[in-house]
Design an enzyme around this catalytic site. Structure first.
Site, PDB file in Angstrom:
ATOM      1  CG  ASP A  90      47.549  44.884  47.841  1.00  0.00           C
ATOM      2  OD1 ASP A  90      47.329  46.234  47.810  1.00  0.00           O
ATOM      3  OD2 ASP A  90      47.497  44.233  46.814  1.00  0.00           O
ATOM      4  CD  GLU A 130      43.389  37.695  40.416  1.00  0.00           C
ATOM      5  OE1 GLU A 130      43.413  38.836  40.633  1.00  0.00           O
ATOM      6  OE2 GLU A 130      44.396  37.112  39.698  1.00  0.00           O
TER       7      GLU A 130
END
Length: 1001
Positions: A563, A679
């Site tokens: 990310d 999550e």
């Protein structure tokens, strides 16, 4: 007589004076060492050599023996070998050289000028001068940070994490344990000053306006906004108070048990991570106390053996720099925060002391490690490429170009990899090999050397492959060639893509004719290893750039481990003022590839216009790619990245995508029982990027991928149930017949025992014997027939791993009696039923069943004792029953699975919501953010502060007793900024790192 008395008195006086003199002299002399008392630690002797000198010259793999000195002065941390630019860093650190000393530490031993000079400026005559693409010089062998299985290689005698090195003395084996601190090591691969990459120069490029131009705020909306801001501020105060009371100077608070833990080296992670949040929220007293406490953090020591470089950089280094910037910089009264950042950075700079200058991302900081040359191994993409902003900003503030040089070489390595091409152009695989060593080519080269040695030692002279000689001619091998010979079988097995590298390596390794493996002497570990032919190699591998690290597949996605690497491309461009265009190209190539390969639209209820990035696994064996339509909390940063980059580079389409990406995470929040997204989960995709209506049948099939096999298994179970019922009835009839025969036999036996006449009785006994024999034979037959009927629980329908339905039985070795019984049973009327019941052994997976409930169809009669018998499974679930149970567990519509249902106080979703509000000016984002805030506060509130929760799919989830430092550093900060005025951390004046630490533009 008086004279004699006087003489005697004089002699006596002289003796007394001599004795007094000796007594006084002995009282000043060092006392001899007494035997050590078990259980009582003895003080170590005074030092004779300074710690720094020992650390600079240590050559052994054994831990250093600390002699009880004070830890090194922090002024030494900033010393840079042969680099005039390091003077500024030295001045910044020198201010704190005595403030980090431990209480009760001894005085540092004297050091000569020559020793000090040796510490400050390593001798160029003793160190190889190499650049980023240089090879190892002879006599230096890097230590592998990890072995081929990923296990760390530790020097002999070194302990594990949370252990301190124990000092030992020759006179006392019970010496008091002391701490060994980090000291600046001699560089093994120093860079020449002229090769250091400097910060880009020239005029800054005109940066477009990023933040929306807000109109004057009306009184009503402003009042509402300020009320919400005040509530967020209260939560910041509450969480900080819990940390301050129960976890002060520790890394994290355990908010349920009111305890602490130290996962990040014990350097007060929450304290440092929260500094700028306290300042931005107006908590200046709390900031002042925390900043002064941060001044006393000792970055030269940790109970942990390894420093997690990524986490330390974004939390500690980024936190200190941001706190310095937001508090006013050099004129703000907290300039010592920059000194601490430099102090930490000097420790971290050791990670780049490798042959190719690539970082050791889990850094063994102890002197026995730093004294040895090492090279990097593998790296996650995010850990590798998320260092640029912090080291760049530090270089800007200190004018120390070495910080920028370190991360710019990483960027150049990524660019070079893209030029060679990745499986998905524009994106990088999750794992990279950054060692600079082609292991496959190295192994082949070594194998070739062994083959050459085998040829030399063999009795039969073998011919080398054609064209292998140096001049290109085909020469016969006599076993004394000046070049390693290549066996043609190895050549046929060679990978063509590596052939040029191997040939180049072989050309570089010319072996002396008289030196082969037989007469080669064993070499010390510190020297370069020899090949099979005895030749020395300048590098223990074939050099290469970055390559994918996975051998089975390459993973491409926007989630964890990838990310923030992509997030930093655009932000680094902004931080450098547009002076370095390569970051714009990296960003644009990334976005184009995401749009083309990863984005998908989920099938959701309602009028949501949302998209998500998928995960693609590219298989190395040529199989079709595996696509996972995932929804993860960590990918929710991507909306903010798209919005910022769209404004920065004039890509309006990116801003439109940013709205859909951010709304996707808002949908994920609103779809669960707690109002918080899980999550990690997977969703049902639409056929294409166009909006599709919600199809419940498709959703149910996604929830139960084996629905066809499941219903088939239920049918088989019902069929077996009917057969078992019939067999049970037959068995009961046989048991009744046997019981009746037993009763008749007992009655007949009683009558026989009642006769008194012996002769008559004997005749009756003889007569009864024939009848009894017939009865026993009949009973035996009935018992055999009953034993042949099997209604054991192993006769249950199963679903095998390949999706087929079968039956299985328990593992049992047949006995001769079993076989005999089976053969006899086949001769009577039950043989067909017995054959039908005989199961085949096949491994499989049982069909799931409903919990605590027994289901049966009305048309199928099940024996009453069947469910209650030990080992008998209940009825398998039908497709409908299985799906409804999933729905009862809380899985939201549109989700096909939820692999991880917890929430650990993550900030990524609210981060993108804040970016969207600041960039678009649309107040609806404030409403969405407020709903997220209220849901989060309700579900995570703990006795102290807030805690991670175990299951967002439940109305009342359990607290996990964890509060990561990013709760204060990021999550609550983004909520506070969402309800702050647009001038608070304006996107045109600040750029935030991945831990939400703002750096001044």
């Amino acid at each position: 007589m008086p004279r004699r008395r006087y003489r005697l008195f004089t002699v006596f006086s002289v003796v007394i004076v001599i004795l007094l003199y000796r007594v006084l002299q002995n009282s000043w002399d060092p006392q001899p060492l007494r035997p050590a008392v078990v259980g009582r630690p003895q003080p170590p002797p005074p030092p004779s050599v300074p710690d720094a000198v020992v650390a600079a010259h240590v050559k052994t793999q054994f831990p250093l023996k600390d002699t009880g000195e004070s830890k090194p002065e922090t002024g030494h941390v900033a010393q840079e070998a042969a680099d005039e630019d390091s003077i500024g860093a030295e001045k910044l650190v020198e201010k704190n050289k005595n403030e980090n000393a431990e209480k009760g530490a001894g005085t540092k031993g004297p050091s000569s000028k020559a020793e000090d000079a040796q510490l400050k400026r390593p001798s160029s005559n003793n160190m190889p001068q190499v650049d980023s693409d240089s090879t190892l010089k002879p006599g230096t062998k890097p230590v592998q940070e990890q072995d081929e299985h990923g296990h760390l290689q530790r020097p002999l005698g070194h302990g594990t994490d949370d252990q301190t090195t124990t000092a030992t003395t020759t006179s006392n084996q019970f010496a008091k344990p002391t701490k060994v601190h980090w000291t600046k090591p001699k560089e093994h691969f120093p860079l020449p000053k002229e090769s250091i990459i400097t910060l880009p120069t020239g005029n800054a490029k005109k940066i477009p306006r990023i933040q929306h131009v807000f109109s004057p705020e009306a009184e009503g909306p402003k009042k509402k906004r300020l009320q919400r801001q005040a509530k967020v501020r209260e939560q910041i105060q509450r969480s900080w108070a819990g940390y301050r009371k129960y976890a002060w100077m520790h890394d994290e608070l355990l908010p349920v048990s009111n305890q602490s833990r130290d996962p990040f080296c014990g350097w007060s992670a929450t304290l440092v991570d929260s500094l700028d949040t306290l300042w931005i929220a107006g908590l200046k007293d709390e900031f002042d106390e925390a900043a002064k406490a941060a001044k006393n953090i000792d970055f030269t020591y940790s109970n942990k053996d390894r420093i997690p470089v990524f986490e330390t950089t974004i939390r500690y280094l980024g936190g200190l720099i941001a706190a310095y910037d937001v508090s006013g910089g050099a004129s703000g009264g907290y300039s010592f925060l920059l000194d601490k950042a430099v102090e930490l950075a000097e420790v971290l700079m050791g990670i780049f002391d490798t042959p190719n200058r690539m970082p050791l991302l889990y850094y063994n900081w102890r002197p026995e490690y730093t004294s040895q040359p090492r090279r990097a191994t593998s790296a996650g993409m995010a850990e590798l490429a998320t260092l640029s902003m912090e080291f760049t900003r530090l270089a800007q503030l200190t004018a120390q170009h070495k910080y920028y040089d370190a991360i710019d070489r990483i960027t150049n390595g990524l660019i070079e990899l893209q030029k060679r091409g990745t499986t998905i152009p524009g994106l990088f695989p999750e794992n990279l090999d950054i060692s600079g060593c082609n292991r496959t080519a190295t192994n082949r080269r070594d194998a070739m050397s062994e083959a050459a040695k085998a040829q030399v030692d063999s009795e039969v002279v073998l011919k080398p492959p054609q064209g292998f000689s140096e001049d290109g001619a085909d020469k016969e091998s006599t076993g004394t060639s000046d070049r390693t010979k290549l066996d043609d079988r190895l050549e046929r097995r060679a990978l063509s893509s590596l052939q040029q590298d191997v040939d180049a390596a072989l050309s570089a390794d010319k072996a002396p004719t008289a030196n082969n493996a037989n007469n080669a002497k064993p070499q010390p570990k510190s020297q370069v290893p020899l090949g099979a032919d005895g030749s020395k190699s300048e590098w223990d591998c074939v050099p290469q750039g970055f390559v994918p690290g996975g051998s089975i597949y390459e993973s491409y996605h926007m989630g964890g481990s990838q990310d923030s690497a992509y997030e930093y491309f655009g932000k680094e461009y902004l931080l450098l003022g547009g002076k370095e265009p390569k970051y714009q190209k990296l960003y644009e190539d990334t976005i184009e590839s995401i749009n083309k390969y990863l984005l998908f639209r989920p099938m959701v209820q309602g009028d949501w216009d949302v998209i998500f990035p998928a995960r693609i696994r590219m298989m190395s064996n040529g199989a079709s790619p595996r696509v996972e339509y995932e929804v993860t909390h960590l990918t929710c940063f991507i909306g903010g990245m798209y919005a910022l980059g769209g404004k920065l580079f004039g890509r309006e389409k990116d801003v439109e995508y940013a709205k859909k990406l951010t709304d996707g995470c808002v949908w994920a929040y609103q779809s669960t029982a707690t109002g918080i997204m899980p999550e990690h989960g997977q969703v049902v995709p639409c056929p294409n990027m166009e909006k599709c209506s919600f199809n419940e049948t498709l959703w149910w099939q996604a929830l139960d991928p084996i629905y066809r096999i499941r219903d088939q298994g239920v049918s088989e179970w019902e069929k077996n149930a009917l057969e078992r019922e019939q067999l049970e009835k037959q068995k009961q009839e046989l048991e009744q017949q046997i019981a009746q025969m037993d009763t008749e036999a007992r009655i007949e036996g009683l009558e026989t025992l009642g006769e008194d006449d012996g002769d008559y009785g004997f005749q009756r006994e003889t007569s009864t014997s024939d009848s009894t024999s017939t009865s026993v034979s009949s009973k035996s037959n009935l018992l055999e027939r009953r034993a042949a009927i099997s209604v054991e629980p192993e006769n249950v329908a199963l679903i095998s791993s390949d999706g087929t339905s079968s039956q299985t039985t328990t593992s049992k070795e047949p006995s001769p009696n079993d076989e005999q019984t089976s053969r006899k049973a086949k001769s009577d009327e039950l043989d067909d039923s017995d054959n039908k019941q005989k199961p085949s052994t096949h491994p499989g997976t049982k069909i799931p069943t409903l919990k605590n409930e027994y289901h049966s169809r009305p048309e199928v009669h099940i024996p009453q004792n069947y469910p209650g018998r030990s080992g008998w499974p209940p009825k398998p679930l039908t497709h409908e029953e299985f799906v409804r149970e999933k729905i009862q567990e809380g899985i939201p519509p549109g989700y096909s699975s939820v692999a991880s249902s917890n929430y650990i106080l993550r900030p990524e979703a609210i981060e993108s919501v804040w970016y969207m509000y600041r960039i678009t000016g649309d107040s609806s984002w404030m409403e969405k953010g407020w709903a997220m805030f209220e849901a989060t506060m309700k579900a995570t509130r703990a006795p102290q502060a807030n805690s991670a929760i175990d299951n967002v799919l439940l109305v009342n989830p359990a607290l996990l007793n964890e509060m990561e430092s990013f709760w204060l550093a990021e999550t609550l900060k983004y909520y506070y900024l969402l309800f702050s005025g647009p001038d608070v951390i304006s996107l045109d004046e600040w750029v935030l790192n991945t831990e939400a630490h703002p750096f001044k533009l």
